[in-house]
Write a protein that holds these residues in place. Structure first.
Motif, PDB file in Angstrom:
ATOM      1  N   LEU A 269       0.724  -1.305  -0.064  1.00 26.73           N
ATOM      2  CA  LEU A 269      -0.090  -0.076   0.012  1.00 26.73           C
ATOM      3  C   LEU A 269       0.840   1.253   0.038  1.00 26.73           C
ATOM      4  CD1 LEU A 269      -2.845   1.293   0.143  1.00 26.73           C
ATOM      5  CD2 LEU A 269      -2.823   1.135   2.493  1.00 26.73           C
ATOM      6  N   GLY A 270       2.048   1.312   0.953  1.00 24.69           N
ATOM      7  CA  GLY A 270       3.035   2.526   1.039  1.00 24.69           C
ATOM      8  C   GLY A 270       3.510   2.596  -0.543  1.00 24.69           C
ATOM      9  N   GLY A 271       3.895   1.373  -1.016  1.00 20.13           N
ATOM     10  CA  GLY A 271       4.710   1.591  -2.426  1.00 20.13           C
ATOM     11  C   GLY A 271       3.602   2.043  -3.377  1.00 20.13           C
ATOM     12  N   LEU A 272       2.532   1.612  -3.361  1.00 22.58           N
ATOM     13  CA  LEU A 272       1.408   2.091  -4.459  1.00 22.58           C
ATOM     14  C   LEU A 272       1.278   3.861  -4.134  1.00 22.58           C
ATOM     15  CD1 LEU A 272      -0.497   1.742  -6.700  1.00 22.58           C
ATOM     16  CD2 LEU A 272      -2.348   0.785  -4.990  1.00 22.58           C
ATOM     17  N   VAL A 273       1.023   4.140  -2.854  1.00 29.13           N
ATOM     18  CA  VAL A 273       0.809   5.750  -2.751  1.00 29.13           C
ATOM     19  C   VAL A 273       2.189   6.313  -3.256  1.00 29.13           C
ATOM     20  CG1 VAL A 273       0.794   7.224  -0.778  1.00 29.13           C
ATOM     21  CG2 VAL A 273      -0.616   5.126  -0.656  1.00 29.13           C
ATOM     22  N   ASP A 274       3.226   5.847  -2.986  1.00 27.08           N
ATOM     23  CA  ASP A 274       4.496   6.633  -3.386  1.00 27.08           C
ATOM     24  C   ASP A 274       4.532   6.797  -4.880  1.00 27.08           C
ATOM     25  OD1 ASP A 274       7.356   7.822  -3.173  1.00 27.08           O
ATOM     26  OD2 ASP A 274       7.874   5.676  -3.890  1.00 27.08           O
ATOM     27  N   ARG A 275       4.270   5.479  -5.841  1.00 29.75           N
ATOM     28  CA  ARG A 275       4.214   5.815  -7.052  1.00 29.75           C
ATOM     29  C   ARG A 275       3.344   6.645  -7.664  1.00 29.75           C
ATOM     30  NH1 ARG A 275       7.587   2.260  -9.454  1.00 29.75           N
ATOM     31  NH2 ARG A 275       6.353   2.293 -11.538  1.00 29.75           N
ATOM     32  N   LEU A 276       2.105   6.520  -7.148  1.00 26.64           N
ATOM     33  CA  LEU A 276       0.986   7.568  -7.641  1.00 26.64           C
ATOM     34  C   LEU A 276       1.240   8.872  -7.465  1.00 26.64           C
ATOM     35  CD1 LEU A 276      -2.457   5.471  -6.518  1.00 26.64           C
ATOM     36  CD2 LEU A 276      -1.437   5.708  -8.919  1.00 26.64           C
ATOM     37  N   ALA A 277       1.802   9.258  -6.041  1.00 30.33           N
ATOM     38  CA  ALA A 277       2.287  10.434  -5.907  1.00 30.33           C
ATOM     39  C   ALA A 277       3.332  10.836  -6.562  1.00 30.33           C
ATOM     40  CB  ALA A 277       2.400  10.674  -4.231  1.00 30.33           C
ATOM     41  N   ARG A 278       4.100  10.180  -7.212  1.00 24.07           N
ATOM     42  CA  ARG A 278       5.496  10.608  -8.056  1.00 24.07           C
ATOM     43  C   ARG A 278       4.989  10.960  -9.480  1.00 24.07           C
ATOM     44  NH1 ARG A 278       9.261   6.748  -8.632  1.00 24.07           N
ATOM     45  NH2 ARG A 278       8.345   5.277  -7.059  1.00 24.07           N
ATOM     46  N   THR A 279       4.147   9.767 -10.117  1.00 24.61           N
ATOM     47  CA  THR A 279       3.793  10.001 -11.298  1.00 24.61           C
ATOM     48  C   THR A 279       2.378  10.909 -11.430  1.00 24.61           C
ATOM     49  OG1 THR A 279       1.998   8.125 -11.134  1.00 24.61           O
ATOM     50  CG2 THR A 279       4.498   7.485 -11.923  1.00 24.61           C
ATOM     51  N   GLU A 280       1.773  11.099 -10.580  1.00 29.00           N
ATOM     52  CA  GLU A 280       0.750  12.304 -10.405  1.00 29.00           C
ATOM     53  C   GLU A 280       0.509  13.116  -9.486  1.00 29.00           C
ATOM     54  OE1 GLU A 280      -3.432  10.624 -11.659  1.00 29.00           O
ATOM     55  OE2 GLU A 280      -2.431   8.780 -12.255  1.00 29.00           O
TER      56      GLU A 280
ATOM     57  N   ALA B 277       0.915  -1.041  -8.889  1.00 28.67           N
ATOM     58  CA  ALA B 277       0.742  -2.146  -7.638  1.00 28.67           C
ATOM     59  C   ALA B 277       1.663  -3.197  -7.859  1.00 28.67           C
ATOM     60  CB  ALA B 277      -0.539  -2.705  -7.507  1.00 28.67           C
ATOM     61  N   ARG B 278       1.860  -3.612  -9.035  1.00 22.71           N
ATOM     62  CA  ARG B 278       2.848  -4.734  -9.429  1.00 22.71           C
ATOM     63  C   ARG B 278       4.432  -4.028  -9.703  1.00 22.71           C
ATOM     64  NH1 ARG B 278      -0.655  -7.489 -14.671  1.00 22.71           N
ATOM     65  NH2 ARG B 278      -1.801  -8.913 -12.973  1.00 22.71           N
ATOM     66  N   ALA B 279       4.426  -2.930  -9.901  1.00 21.07           N
ATOM     67  CA  ALA B 279       6.018  -2.193  -9.746  1.00 21.07           C
ATOM     68  C   ALA B 279       6.274  -2.308  -8.211  1.00 21.07           C
ATOM     69  CB  ALA B 279       5.990  -1.050 -10.534  1.00 21.07           C
ATOM     70  N   ALA B 280       5.206  -1.748  -7.347  1.00 22.71           N
ATOM     71  CA  ALA B 280       5.351  -1.655  -6.140  1.00 22.71           C
ATOM     72  C   ALA B 280       5.941  -2.990  -5.386  1.00 22.71           C
ATOM     73  CB  ALA B 280       4.212  -0.988  -5.197  1.00 22.71           C
ATOM     74  N   HIS B 281       5.208  -4.164  -5.818  1.00 16.59           N
ATOM     75  CA  HIS B 281       5.485  -5.372  -5.497  1.00 16.59           C
ATOM     76  C   HIS B 281       6.990  -5.909  -5.695  1.00 16.59           C
ATOM     77  CE1 HIS B 281       5.915  -9.752  -6.006  1.00 16.59           C
ATOM     78  NE2 HIS B 281       5.280  -9.962  -4.525  1.00 16.59           N
ATOM     79  N   THR B 282       7.439  -5.328  -7.140  1.00 11.56           N
ATOM     80  CA  THR B 282       8.819  -5.886  -7.269  1.00 11.56           C
ATOM     81  C   THR B 282       9.672  -5.089  -6.383  1.00 11.56           C
ATOM     82  OG1 THR B 282       8.096  -6.188  -9.673  1.00 11.56           O
ATOM     83  CG2 THR B 282      10.410  -5.806  -9.381  1.00 11.56           C
ATOM     84  N   ASP B 283       9.421  -3.621  -6.257  1.00 10.90           N
ATOM     85  CA  ASP B 283      10.372  -2.862  -5.460  1.00 10.90           C
ATOM     86  C   ASP B 283      10.363  -3.311  -4.065  1.00 10.90           C
ATOM     87  OD1 ASP B 283      10.791  -1.164  -7.367  1.00 10.90           O
ATOM     88  OD2 ASP B 283       9.093   0.233  -6.862  1.00 10.90           O
ATOM     89  N   ALA B 284       9.142  -3.936  -3.422  1.00 11.84           N
ATOM     90  CA  ALA B 284       9.027  -4.473  -2.250  1.00 11.84           C
ATOM     91  C   ALA B 284       9.958  -5.732  -2.015  1.00 11.84           C
ATOM     92  CB  ALA B 284       7.709  -4.804  -1.739  1.00 11.84           C
ATOM     93  N   LEU B 285      10.055  -6.631  -3.044  1.00 16.84           N
ATOM     94  CA  LEU B 285      10.853  -7.720  -3.040  1.00 16.84           C
ATOM     95  C   LEU B 285      12.340  -7.408  -3.021  1.00 16.84           C
ATOM     96  CD1 LEU B 285       9.156 -10.224  -5.662  1.00 16.84           C
ATOM     97  CD2 LEU B 285       9.182 -10.466  -3.229  1.00 16.84           C
ATOM     98  N   THR B 286      12.484  -6.543  -3.773  1.00 20.31           N
ATOM     99  CA  THR B 286      14.008  -6.012  -3.721  1.00 20.31           C
ATOM    100  C   THR B 286      14.513  -5.511  -2.277  1.00 20.31           C
ATOM    101  OG1 THR B 286      13.577  -3.843  -4.389  1.00 20.31           O
ATOM    102  CG2 THR B 286      14.143  -5.386  -6.011  1.00 20.31           C
ATOM    103  N   ARG B 287      13.643  -5.156  -1.517  1.00 21.03           N
ATOM    104  CA  ARG B 287      14.046  -4.502  -0.103  1.00 21.03           C
ATOM    105  C   ARG B 287      13.554  -5.524   1.041  1.00 21.03           C
ATOM    106  NH1 ARG B 287      11.304  -0.095  -2.236  1.00 21.03           N
ATOM    107  NH2 ARG B 287       9.334  -0.601  -0.937  1.00 21.03           N
ATOM    108  N   SER B 288      13.372  -6.709   0.526  1.00 22.82           N
ATOM    109  CA  SER B 288      12.740  -7.512   1.592  1.00 22.82           C
ATOM    110  C   SER B 288      13.762  -8.286   2.117  1.00 22.82           C
ATOM    111  CB  SER B 288      11.921  -8.773   0.735  1.00 22.82           C
ATOM    112  OG  SER B 288      12.473  -9.711  -0.095  1.00 22.82           O
ATOM    113  N   ALA B 289      13.287  -8.946   3.436  1.00 25.12           N
ATOM    114  CA  ALA B 289      14.177  -9.691   4.186  1.00 25.12           C
ATOM    115  C   ALA B 289      14.499 -11.063   3.377  1.00 25.12           C
ATOM    116  CB  ALA B 289      13.370 -10.215   5.485  1.00 25.12           C
ATOM    117  N   ALA B 290      13.578 -11.600   2.365  1.00 24.03           N
ATOM    118  CA  ALA B 290      13.921 -12.692   1.778  1.00 24.03           C
ATOM    119  C   ALA B 290      15.307 -12.579   1.038  1.00 24.03           C
ATOM    120  CB  ALA B 290      12.924 -12.959   0.622  1.00 24.03           C
TER     121      ALA B 290
END
Length: 331
Positions: A105-116, A289-302
């Motif tokens: 959700l935070g990643g989606l908000v960030d991307r929407l705020a940056r693009t619009e 949302a899919r881009a936010a998921h990709t970003d979250a994976l790169t920062r994840s504990a996994a």
């Protein structure tokens, strides 16, 4: 007579003016008409609001009570009107997002705020996927960003359009000094003696976890159901282990590892009303949302490498004791 906002404005005007005559002038009314209106208001409220005297009027105890409430309600209504006007003028350019707790959700908000940058983005969070879905169905929200386990259906499936954002294997979350932390993957059965931490929710994840444990040959005893921060703390100090999504952010003092055979899967979903004002923007929001998921994976504990078995890892001291609990952290 029902009390209305205009009545509260009248009461405040009388108190501010200090007399019925001056208040009538401010309100553009004849003094007898204002007096008659005040009597109707007092009858509706069950008592006298002002004491009349030679020097004007003074609020009674009941009047003070009503004035205190009016000083809160009237500015709040004014603010609501102004915000509604701004929102209406903005029209389809705004985004009202609802989601359960997690990084997407935070990643989606960030991307929407940056693009619009000119678009207003508001959020609402809840542990309840059903509550979020009902908000979209009732047009209080534009989009729902929630998740379900396995192939379970989403809430409000008959009223909303749903699309899968991504699907992740569920990982186990361990203290960094846990005996199994150095493993590349862990069998669920190897955790049979562990305590578990859990976050609230009204989906089927708890049932799915219990079924996975049964297939692994054990039954969890009970659950520490609490907020995310407390779940993380219980894992860090060794009081429990938990389950998490692959997007769980890297956190000091703990690691996440895949479960062998992927006994549990989490599906991230985006939902919207097919006839709602935001339906035309669903494809763009889904891409974000899919881009936010990709970003979250790169920062994840996994993505945190397994610690070397011969190297000490600085973590909080692990708790001792035989308290056991069970559950499935859904963060």
């Amino acid at each position: 007579m029902d009390l209305e906002l205009r009545h509260l404005k009248t009461i405040r005007a009388i108190a501010d003016a200090g007399s019925l005559t001056r208040a009538a002038t401010v309100l553009g009314l004849a003094q007898p008409a204002l007096s008659a209106q005040l009597k109707r208001i007092e009858r509706a409220l069950g008592g006298t609001l002002f004491e009349r005297g030679r020097d004007g009027v003074r609020a009674t105890a009941l009047g003070d009570l009503v004035l205190d409430r009016a000083r809160v309600v009237l500015p709040a209504v004014c603010e609501l009107q102004e915000e509604a006007v701004r929102f209406a003028r903005q029209g389809a350019g705004g985004y009202r997002l609802g989601g359960t707790h997690g990084p997407l959700l935070g990643g989606l908000v960030d991307r929407l705020a940056r693009t619009e940058p000119g678009a207003q983005v508001t959020t609402y969070t809840s542990w309840s996927e059903r509550e979020i879905a009902r908000g979209v169905a009732a047009a209080r929200l534009d989009f729902a960003l929630v998740g379900v386990c396995g192939e379970s259906g989403p809430p409000e499936a008959g009223r909303l359009a749903w699309t899968e954002v991504a699907r992740d294997p569920v990982h186990v979350m361990l203290a960094a000094d846990h005996p199994l932390a150095a493993r590349a993957e862990i069998e669920l059965a190897e955790l049979a003696a562990e305590a578990w931490s859990d976050v609230p929710g009204d989906g089927c994840f708890g049932d799915c976890f219990a079924a996975a444990c049964a297939r692994a040959g054990f039954t969890p005893a009970c659950v520490y159901e609490t907020d995310t921060a407390s779940c993380v703390h219980l894992v860090q100090v060794g009081r429990a282990v938990g389950l998490c999504r692959a997007t769980f952010p890297a956190t000091p003092g703990l690691v996440t590892r895949p479960l062998a055979g992927t006994p549990l899967v989490w599906r991230h979903l985006l939902g919207w009303h097919p006839e709602g004002r935001a339906a035309g923007r669903a494809a763009a929001v889904l891409a974000h949302a899919r881009a936010a998921h990709t970003d979250a994976l790169t920062r994840s504990a996994a993505h945190t490498p397994a610690p070397s078995p011969d190297r000490a890892v600085p973590v909080p001291a692990r708790a001792s004791g035989a308290v056991r609990a069970s559950g499935a952290g859904r963060e």
